[in-house]
Design a protein around this motif. Structure first.
Motif, PDB file in Angstrom:
ATOM      1  N   GLY A  76      32.798  34.013  42.535  1.00  0.00           N
ATOM      2  CA  GLY A  76      32.814  32.565  42.472  1.00  0.00           C
ATOM      3  C   GLY A  76      32.489  32.056  41.084  1.00  0.00           C
ATOM      4  N   TYR A  77      32.473  30.747  40.949  1.00  0.00           N
ATOM      5  CA  TYR A  77      32.137  30.121  39.679  1.00  0.00           C
ATOM      6  C   TYR A  77      30.674  30.370  39.343  1.00  0.00           C
ATOM      7  N   HIS A  78      30.386  30.435  38.056  1.00  0.00           N
ATOM      8  CA  HIS A  78      29.018  30.526  37.538  1.00  0.00           C
ATOM      9  C   HIS A  78      28.301  31.789  38.008  1.00  0.00           C
ATOM     10  N   LEU A  79      29.075  32.840  38.230  1.00  0.00           N
ATOM     11  CA  LEU A  79      28.545  34.154  38.566  1.00  0.00           C
ATOM     12  C   LEU A  79      29.150  35.176  37.626  1.00  0.00           C
ATOM     13  N   VAL A  80      28.390  36.196  37.312  1.00  0.00           N
ATOM     14  CA  VAL A  80      28.892  37.260  36.456  1.00  0.00           C
ATOM     15  C   VAL A  80      29.181  38.467  37.344  1.00  0.00           C
ATOM     16  N   PRO A  81      30.430  38.796  37.563  1.00  0.00           N
ATOM     17  CA  PRO A  81      30.763  39.834  38.537  1.00  0.00           C
ATOM     18  C   PRO A  81      30.601  41.250  37.997  1.00  0.00           C
ATOM     19  N   VAL A  82      30.262  42.159  38.889  1.00  0.00           N
ATOM     20  CA  VAL A  82      30.297  43.593  38.616  1.00  0.00           C
ATOM     21  C   VAL A  82      31.737  44.046  38.817  1.00  0.00           C
ATOM     22  N   VAL A  83      32.308  44.773  37.835  1.00  0.00           N
ATOM     23  CA  VAL A  83      33.718  45.152  37.911  1.00  0.00           C
ATOM     24  C   VAL A  83      33.930  46.649  38.091  1.00  0.00           C
ATOM     25  N   ASP A  84      32.916  47.463  37.835  1.00  0.00           N
ATOM     26  CA  ASP A  84      33.087  48.907  37.952  1.00  0.00           C
ATOM     27  C   ASP A  84      31.712  49.540  38.008  1.00  0.00           C
ATOM     28  N   ALA A  95      29.471  48.437  35.193  1.00  0.00           N
ATOM     29  CA  ALA A  95      30.082  47.569  34.181  1.00  0.00           C
ATOM     30  C   ALA A  95      30.291  46.194  34.788  1.00  0.00           C
ATOM     31  N   SER A  96      30.008  45.185  34.026  1.00  0.00           N
ATOM     32  CA  SER A  96      30.174  43.812  34.495  1.00  0.00           C
ATOM     33  C   SER A  96      30.774  42.969  33.375  1.00  0.00           C
ATOM     34  N   VAL A  97      31.277  41.817  33.754  1.00  0.00           N
ATOM     35  CA  VAL A  97      31.868  40.893  32.786  1.00  0.00           C
ATOM     36  C   VAL A  97      30.809  40.478  31.771  1.00  0.00           C
ATOM     37  N   PHE A  98      31.179  40.421  30.511  1.00  0.00           N
ATOM     38  CA  PHE A  98      30.242  40.029  29.457  1.00  0.00           C
ATOM     39  C   PHE A  98      30.410  38.545  29.136  1.00  0.00           C
ATOM     40  N   VAL A  99      29.342  37.798  29.279  1.00  0.00           N
ATOM     41  CA  VAL A  99      29.337  36.377  28.934  1.00  0.00           C
ATOM     42  C   VAL A  99      28.417  36.175  27.737  1.00  0.00           C
ATOM     43  N   PRO A 100      28.942  35.840  26.574  1.00  0.00           N
ATOM     44  CA  PRO A 100      28.052  35.571  25.440  1.00  0.00           C
ATOM     45  C   PRO A 100      27.179  34.358  25.751  1.00  0.00           C
ATOM     46  N   GLU A 353      34.121  56.605  41.336  1.00  0.00           N
ATOM     47  CA  GLU A 353      33.893  57.223  42.626  1.00  0.00           C
ATOM     48  C   GLU A 353      33.368  56.222  43.628  1.00  0.00           C
ATOM     49  N   SER A 354      33.520  54.938  43.326  1.00  0.00           N
ATOM     50  CA  SER A 354      33.142  53.940  44.304  1.00  0.00           C
ATOM     51  C   SER A 354      34.228  53.866  45.369  1.00  0.00           C
ATOM     52  N   THR A 355      33.968  53.149  46.446  1.00  0.00           N
ATOM     53  CA  THR A 355      34.862  53.150  47.590  1.00  0.00           C
ATOM     54  C   THR A 355      36.170  52.427  47.300  1.00  0.00           C
ATOM     55  N   THR A 356      36.192  51.532  46.305  1.00  0.00           N
ATOM     56  CA  THR A 356      37.401  50.774  45.994  1.00  0.00           C
ATOM     57  C   THR A 356      37.910  51.184  44.629  1.00  0.00           C
ATOM     58  N   PRO A 357      39.161  51.646  44.494  1.00  0.00           N
ATOM     59  CA  PRO A 357      39.678  52.005  43.167  1.00  0.00           C
ATOM     60  C   PRO A 357      39.564  50.832  42.215  1.00  0.00           C
ATOM     61  N   LEU A 358      39.407  51.148  40.952  1.00  0.00           N
ATOM     62  CA  LEU A 358      39.192  50.113  39.946  1.00  0.00           C
ATOM     63  C   LEU A 358      40.315  49.078  39.958  1.00  0.00           C
ATOM     64  N   PRO A 362      38.488  43.265  43.156  1.00  0.00           N
ATOM     65  CA  PRO A 362      38.797  41.852  42.881  1.00  0.00           C
ATOM     66  C   PRO A 362      38.454  41.491  41.457  1.00  0.00           C
ATOM     67  N   HIS A 363      39.341  40.795  40.809  1.00  0.00           N
ATOM     68  CA  HIS A 363      39.093  40.338  39.441  1.00  0.00           C
ATOM     69  C   HIS A 363      39.405  38.849  39.398  1.00  0.00           C
ATOM     70  N   THR A 364      38.398  38.057  39.101  1.00  0.00           N
ATOM     71  CA  THR A 364      38.584  36.612  39.083  1.00  0.00           C
ATOM     72  C   THR A 364      39.184  36.187  37.759  1.00  0.00           C
ATOM     73  N   PRO A 365      40.335  35.543  37.763  1.00  0.00           N
ATOM     74  CA  PRO A 365      40.951  35.116  36.501  1.00  0.00           C
ATOM     75  C   PRO A 365      40.141  34.014  35.859  1.00  0.00           C
ATOM     76  N   PRO A 366      40.356  33.793  34.563  1.00  0.00           N
ATOM     77  CA  PRO A 366      39.633  32.704  33.888  1.00  0.00           C
ATOM     78  C   PRO A 366      39.890  31.376  34.575  1.00  0.00           C
ATOM     79  N   GLN A 367      38.799  30.628  34.805  1.00  0.00           N
ATOM     80  CA  GLN A 367      38.870  29.324  35.425  1.00  0.00           C
ATOM     81  C   GLN A 367      37.892  28.407  34.713  1.00  0.00           C
ATOM     82  N   PRO A 368      38.038  27.124  34.902  1.00  0.00           N
ATOM     83  CA  PRO A 368      37.037  26.230  34.315  1.00  0.00           C
ATOM     84  C   PRO A 368      35.654  26.561  34.850  1.00  0.00           C
TER      85      PRO A 368
END
Length: 589
Positions: A76-84, A95-100, A353-358, A362-368
């Motif tokens: 969702g918005y205003h969350l930093v997701p774990v991606v791998d 690994a998670s999205v990097f927000v400066p 080796e997680s249950t869901t291949p990379l 889910p990858h959230t595209p850039p949004q406002p």
């Protein structure tokens, strides 16, 4: 390094982890080291390599996998997701999205309170993040200024559960609770079941602090504030000193009854009305000095530093091979970037080796209001510099929380003192301090070969008597002395004894077991056989962790070397904690 501004890699750092080429260091803490990386498509990610001692603990791996899977459900918005992530390798990583950006904790410390429009946007957007977290059946339980990241597009909530894997592992035997005392809800502080409303209470506390720099429950020590929060039903906080525009929000968030608190959706709507503009409008939401510093962080992430020392020659120096999960290898030339690859197959060289291949994750595209570039790094735990004072209302069952107290040392001449609580000295000055957070122990001092210690006193009888009431008392091994009931524990204390709902011992300097009575053996034990930062009441009662004859050693806050040899353990009917009788030896270097 500071709040996500990368530093060059060091010689001992790995150069890649499972296909992620590392570009710089973002931070280091109790769980491990965080590195800046980029996918081949240029997306910045933060890769956290978990410390080896956690990787060797099966209980931690189990909890870590659970927490990461829970975090991956949150989008969702205003969350930093774990991606791998990988929990099966020699050293787990994620690994998670990097927000400066910079943490709210650092922003308040360096720039002071935020203007009210920024506070309303901060709280409103964070409330929206809580809506997404709660929709995934996750409760944050440790929402605090250090876990809110200020970015150019708005605030982002980080660390919704992952760090708890480390804390929970430490608490498996002690039965404590996880969280930061100053930002707990009343039900959390009382050890009761917590739900989404607990996060709303924490967010109300954050709103008050962000707007004024003042905590609604005062500037006392962490446990003092937590005790007052636990007593909210009988003594609610005074809110008359806060801006009139903010008070309705605080009243609806800080209700003692969880069912009476505002929902995150309602809170977001309230903040949007108070701010006078949509929460989705991010332009100019922060004061100029803060915005300029965040812009500097963005530039640093785009141009990561290069190593200041050459990478080890792994072919000729096997001992210099950096630590990363086995079987990891860089992406071969021409391999597909994980961020842009088609669904199949998994690119060679990427270990997952997680249950869901990379590719299927889910990858959230850039949004406002949502980052186009990746992951947060939890800001370093703020340094606690001064005392903790505990005033617990009668009947309040306040549970101790996990973590290592990071205490700034103070060196000075010390006078003699009584060796028991009955002869304790008067109160000492107090400042407020940050709550505990699990962190890496400080280095205990010089090597044994360089010790050169001389005896100050030897085998002095020293009784570690449990508090006679629900409170926390401090033990200063340099004087030596034990604070009396109602006194402040001091930043110079090496040990705290707690009688709060069973309680336990908390070591404020690294404490280890010695195999001998010499200063060299004592110093070696303080460095190599280090105990957990907290020992619970059950372990102390059983005498399994600290049996008679144990020699406990630590380098004190004054730089001396102290040894406590346990001579007798005695259980009192009126206390949960037993009394420990010891002989104290102190060496000076």
């Amino acid at each position: 390094m500071r709040d996500g501004v990368p530093e060059p890699l060091r010689a001992e750092d790995p150069r890649e982890i499972s296909g992620y080429a590392l570009r710089g260091r973002l931070g280091e803490g109790g769980m491990g080291t965080v590195y800046l990386s980029h996918t081949r498509g240029g997306q910045a990610v933060a890769v956290k390599l978990i410390r080896r001692e956690f990787g060797d603990d099966p209980e931690f791996r189990r909890r870590f996998e659970q927490e990461v899977q829970a975090a991956r459900r949150v989008q969702g918005y205003h969350l930093v997701p774990v991606v791998d992530h990988d929990t099966s390798g020699r050293q787990p990583w994620l690994a998670s999205v990097f927000v400066p950006g910079m943490s709210l904790n650092s922003a308040l410390k360096d720039h002071g309170p935020l203007p009210l429009p920024a506070v309303f946007r901060l709280i409103g957007c964070t409330a929206r993040a809580l809506t997404a977290i709660h929709a995934a059946d996750v409760v944050h339980r440790d929402l605090k200024p250090g876990n809110i990241l200020l970015g150019a597009a708005g605030p982002y909530v980080i660390d919704f559960g992952i760090a708890r894997a480390a804390d929970a592992t430490q608490l498996t035997r002690s039965g404590g609770l996880i969280g930061t005392p100053q930002f707990m809800s009343p039900e959390h502080a009382l050890g009761e079941e917590t739900g989404p409303a607990a996060d709303v209470f924490s967010l109300g506390l954050i709103a008050a602090l962000a707007a004024t720099g003042r905590h609604p429950y005062g500037a006392g020590g962490a446990m003092t504030v937590a005790a007052q929060i636990a007593n909210t039903e009988h003594r609610p906080p005074r809110l008359d000193g806060y801006p009139p525009e903010l008070r309705p929000l605080l009243e609806r968030c800080l209700a003692a009854d969880p069912s009476a608190r505002v929902s995150p959706d309602e809170l977001a709507a309230l903040c949007e009305r108070s701010a006078g503009r949509p929460l989705s409008e991010s332009a100019g939401w922060l004061p100029e000095p803060l915005a300029a510093e965040i812009a500097r962080h963005e530039r640093a992430a785009q141009l990561p530093p290069q190593p200041t020392t050459p990478a080890p020659d792994h072919a000729t120096d096997p001992a210099a091979v950096p630590t990363y999960p086995p079987d990891a290898s860089p992406l071969p030339t021409g391999a597909t970037d994980p961020a842009t690859a088609p669904a199949d197959p998994v690119p060679p060289g990427v270990r997952t080796e997680s249950t869901t291949p990379l590719q299927h994750r889910p990858h959230t595209p850039p949004q406002p209001g949502y980052p186009s570039a990746p992951a947060p790094v939890a800001d370093p735990a703020p340094k606690s510099s001064r005392p903790v004072r505990v005033v617990v209302a009668a009947g309040v069952a306040l549970l101790l929380v996990a973590g290592t107290w990071a205490i700034a040392t103070h060196v000075g001449d010390r006078g003699g003192g009584a060796t028991d609580a009955d002869g304790s000295h008067g109160d000492r000055p107090s400042d407020s301090e940050s709550g505990p957070k699990f962190s890496e122990s400080a280095s205990p001092g010089p090597s044994a070969q360089q010790s050169g210690y001389r005896v100050i006193f030897k085998n002095r009888p020293f009784a570690l008597r449990a508090p006679a009431e629900a409170s926390v008392i401090g033990v200063d091994l340099d004087e030596p002395r034990i604070s009396g009931p109602g006194e402040f524990t001091d930043s110079d204390d090496e040990l705290e004894l707690s009688e709060v709902l069973g309680g336990g011992w908390t070591f404020r300097t690294p404490m280890g077991k010695s195999t001998g009575a010499t200063p060299e053996a004592c110093l070696q034990g303080s460095q190599s056989d280090v105990l957990p930062s907290e020992v619970g009441e059950k372990e102390l009662q059983r005498g399994q962790t600290l049996p008679v004859g144990t020699r406990l050693c630590t380098v004190t806050s004054d730089g001396n070397l102290a040894m406590l040899r346990i001579t007798k353990v005695e259980q009192r009917a009126t206390n949960d904690l037993p009394d420990y009788f010891t002989e104290l030896t102190l060496w000076q270097r």
